[in-house]
Design an enzyme around this catalytic site. Structure first.
Site, PDB file in Angstrom:
ATOM      1  N   ASP A   1      -6.861  -5.890   4.400  1.00 44.15           N
ATOM      2  CA  ASP A   1      -6.197  -4.581   4.414  1.00 44.15           C
ATOM      3  C   ASP A   1      -6.262  -3.997   5.814  1.00 44.15           C
ATOM      4  O   ASP A   1      -7.355  -3.743   6.322  1.00 44.15           O
ATOM      5  CB  ASP A   1      -6.939  -3.675   3.402  1.00 44.15           C
ATOM      6  CG  ASP A   1      -6.308  -2.307   3.247  1.00 44.15           C
ATOM      7  OD1 ASP A   1      -5.223  -2.060   3.795  1.00 44.15           O
ATOM      8  OD2 ASP A   1      -6.934  -1.476   2.550  1.00 44.15           O
TER       9      ASP A   1
ATOM     10  N   ASP B   1      -4.609   3.920  -2.111  1.00 43.92           N
ATOM     11  CA  ASP B   1      -5.694   4.334  -1.220  1.00 43.92           C
ATOM     12  C   ASP B   1      -6.173   5.733  -1.571  1.00 43.92           C
ATOM     13  O   ASP B   1      -5.416   6.693  -1.455  1.00 43.92           O
ATOM     14  CB  ASP B   1      -5.206   4.307   0.234  1.00 43.92           C
ATOM     15  CG  ASP B   1      -5.068   2.894   0.747  1.00 43.92           C
ATOM     16  OD1 ASP B   1      -6.053   2.148   0.678  1.00 43.92           O
ATOM     17  OD2 ASP B   1      -3.963   2.538   1.204  1.00 43.92           O
TER      18      ASP B   1
ATOM     19  N   MET C   1     -11.852  -5.189   5.386  1.00 44.42           N
ATOM     20  CA  MET C   1     -10.986  -4.291   6.152  1.00 44.42           C
ATOM     21  C   MET C   1     -10.693  -4.909   7.521  1.00 44.42           C
ATOM     22  O   MET C   1     -11.605  -5.299   8.243  1.00 44.42           O
ATOM     23  CB  MET C   1     -11.661  -2.926   6.354  1.00 44.42           C
ATOM     24  CG  MET C   1     -11.802  -2.083   5.100  1.00 44.42           C
ATOM     25  SD  MET C   1     -10.243  -1.724   4.235  1.00 44.42           S
ATOM     26  CE  MET C   1      -9.294  -0.905   5.504  1.00 44.42           C
TER      27      MET C   1
ATOM     28  N   SER D   1       0.837  -1.196   0.000  1.00 41.75           N
ATOM     29  CA  SER D   1       0.000   0.000   0.000  1.00 41.75           C
ATOM     30  C   SER D   1       0.870   1.243   0.000  1.00 41.75           C
ATOM     31  O   SER D   1       1.666   1.473   0.920  1.00 41.75           O
ATOM     32  CB  SER D   1      -0.901   0.011   1.241  1.00 41.75           C
ATOM     33  OG  SER D   1      -1.488   1.291   1.367  1.00 41.75           O
TER      34      SER D   1
ATOM     35  N   HIS E   1      -8.446   1.527  -4.137  1.00 50.71           N
ATOM     36  CA  HIS E   1      -9.362   1.386  -3.006  1.00 50.71           C
ATOM     37  C   HIS E   1     -10.011   2.744  -2.752  1.00 50.71           C
ATOM     38  O   HIS E   1      -9.355   3.671  -2.279  1.00 50.71           O
ATOM     39  CB  HIS E   1      -8.543   0.899  -1.799  1.00 50.71           C
ATOM     40  CG  HIS E   1      -9.329   0.749  -0.537  1.00 50.71           C
ATOM     41  ND1 HIS E   1      -8.713   0.537   0.688  1.00 50.71           N
ATOM     42  CD2 HIS E   1     -10.657   0.769  -0.292  1.00 50.71           C
ATOM     43  CE1 HIS E   1      -9.640   0.445   1.625  1.00 50.71           C
ATOM     44  NE2 HIS E   1     -10.819   0.588   1.067  1.00 50.71           N
TER      45      HIS E   1
ATOM     46  N   MET F   1     -12.029   5.081  -0.811  1.00 53.85           N
ATOM     47  CA  MET F   1     -12.631   5.428   0.490  1.00 53.85           C
ATOM     48  C   MET F   1     -13.222   6.821   0.351  1.00 53.85           C
ATOM     49  O   MET F   1     -12.700   7.805   0.885  1.00 53.85           O
ATOM     50  CB  MET F   1     -11.561   5.363   1.580  1.00 53.85           C
ATOM     51  CG  MET F   1     -11.174   3.934   1.929  1.00 53.85           C
ATOM     52  SD  MET F   1      -9.615   3.834   2.815  1.00 53.85           S
ATOM     53  CE  MET F   1      -8.484   3.884   1.435  1.00 53.85           C
TER      54      MET F   1
ATOM     55  N   MET G   1      -8.645   8.654  -0.535  1.00 49.28           N
ATOM     56  CA  MET G   1      -9.444   9.147   0.608  1.00 49.28           C
ATOM     57  C   MET G   1      -9.884  10.573   0.329  1.00 49.28           C
ATOM     58  O   MET G   1      -9.089  11.385  -0.155  1.00 49.28           O
ATOM     59  CB  MET G   1      -8.594   9.112   1.877  1.00 49.28           C
ATOM     60  CG  MET G   1      -8.009   7.752   2.191  1.00 49.28           C
ATOM     61  SD  MET G   1      -7.120   7.796   3.750  1.00 49.28           S
ATOM     62  CE  MET G   1      -6.449   6.123   3.788  1.00 49.28           C
TER      63      MET G   1
ATOM     64  N   HIS H   1      -1.348  -1.274  -4.213  1.00 53.56           N
ATOM     65  CA  HIS H   1      -2.605  -0.848  -3.606  1.00 53.56           C
ATOM     66  C   HIS H   1      -2.583   0.664  -3.425  1.00 53.56           C
ATOM     67  O   HIS H   1      -1.681   1.206  -2.778  1.00 53.56           O
ATOM     68  CB  HIS H   1      -2.770  -1.561  -2.264  1.00 53.56           C
ATOM     69  CG  HIS H   1      -4.057  -1.303  -1.569  1.00 53.56           C
ATOM     70  ND1 HIS H   1      -5.231  -1.945  -1.906  1.00 53.56           N
ATOM     71  CD2 HIS H   1      -4.366  -0.479  -0.549  1.00 53.56           C
ATOM     72  CE1 HIS H   1      -6.201  -1.524  -1.104  1.00 53.56           C
ATOM     73  NE2 HIS H   1      -5.700  -0.626  -0.274  1.00 53.56           N
TER      74      HIS H   1
END
Ligand code: DX5
Ligand code: ZN
Length: 236
Positions: free
Chosen positions: A183, A43, A145, A17, A74, A76, A45, A41
């Site tokens: 994760d 992320d 998660m 990540s 991913h 979020m 956000m 990965h």
């Protein structure tokens, strides 16, 4: 697109990540771990769905130029539907939205597939697996998660081992084959536990990019996951 679960035979794949990397040196950090990983990965956000901010499609596009690794995105974010096309165009291989972020999960999964990406759904620690009942046939990946999303370096929630085991059993019972990605708090010890529970895609941020030697850390997680996988095959 990510390979399908059956194409990998369920072998564990390592997904470093980038959240824990040095963002001023992303390309160099990727170079360090590229031979010990299959999937990066990423992320995303938005400061609303989770109390933190990361980066958007222009940065993903530059990451796409810097590596041949598969890019797992991913999301979020609130309103994930607004971000599918921009991240697909930027080079995402998978787009994983949270079940808690939408009331139109099946539409999202279909849109992601139509964009040429692997559709995935993520589930928070406090959300029951029953919330996934109807969406499972429409996705190729379920992200369980094992921390509450938003930050790297949090402690592994061990109750998520049972959740992964139940999810793998649900897949077997319904004749569905999907990746189970985990994760949060994944290191060489929890990676092995999660593989034995039925997970096959292992995200690790702090355990890799927080280590003195990220390549060695990724290799150790990979080794630990592979030997746990061999153990599960031996017990069948
Ligand atoms: C957390 C992110 C994770 C994070 C995991 O919200 O979704 O991908 O990078 O970090 P570690 O492995 O440090 O728990
Ligand atoms: Zn993540």
């Amino acid at each position: 697109m990510l390979p399908l679960f059956h194409e990998t035979a369920g072998r564990p794949l390592i997904c470093p990540s980038l959240l824990s990397c040095d963002f001023a040196r992303i390309a160099e950090e990727i170079e360090l771990i590229k031979d010990q990983a299959e999937i990066l990965h990423c992320d995303i956000m938005d400061g609303h769905f989770v109390p933190n901010l990361t980066f958007g499609p222009p940065v993903l596009a530059r990451i796409r130029q810097a590596t041949n690794l598969l890019l797992d995105v991913h999301l979020m974010v609130d309103q994930p539907e607004a971000w599918l096309e921009p991240f697909a165009k930027a080079g995402a291989d998978s787009l994983v939205f949270h079940i808690e972020s939408t009331v139109h999960s099946q539409r999202l999964a279909t849109q992601i597939r139509d964009l040429g990406c692997t559709p995935g759904v993520a589930i928070n620690p406090g959300t029951p697996l029953t919330d996934l009942t109807e969406i499972l046939p429409f996705v190729d990946l379920v992200l369980v998660m094992s921390v509450n999303p938003g930050f790297g370096g949090q402690s592994f929630i061990s109750q998520m081992l049972d959740k992964v085991q139940s999810l793998r059993q649900i897949g077997l019972d319904r004749g569905l084959s999907f990746h189970i990605q985990v994760d949060g708090g994944i290191n060489k010890r929890t990676a092995a536990q999660m593989v034995k529970a039925g997970a096959n895609l292992l995200v690790a941020g702090n355990a890799i990019f927080g280590a003195d030697d990220p390549a060695l850390a990724a290799a150790e997680i990979r080794q630990s996951a592979q030997s746990a996988y061999a153990d599960t095959l031996a017990t069948i």
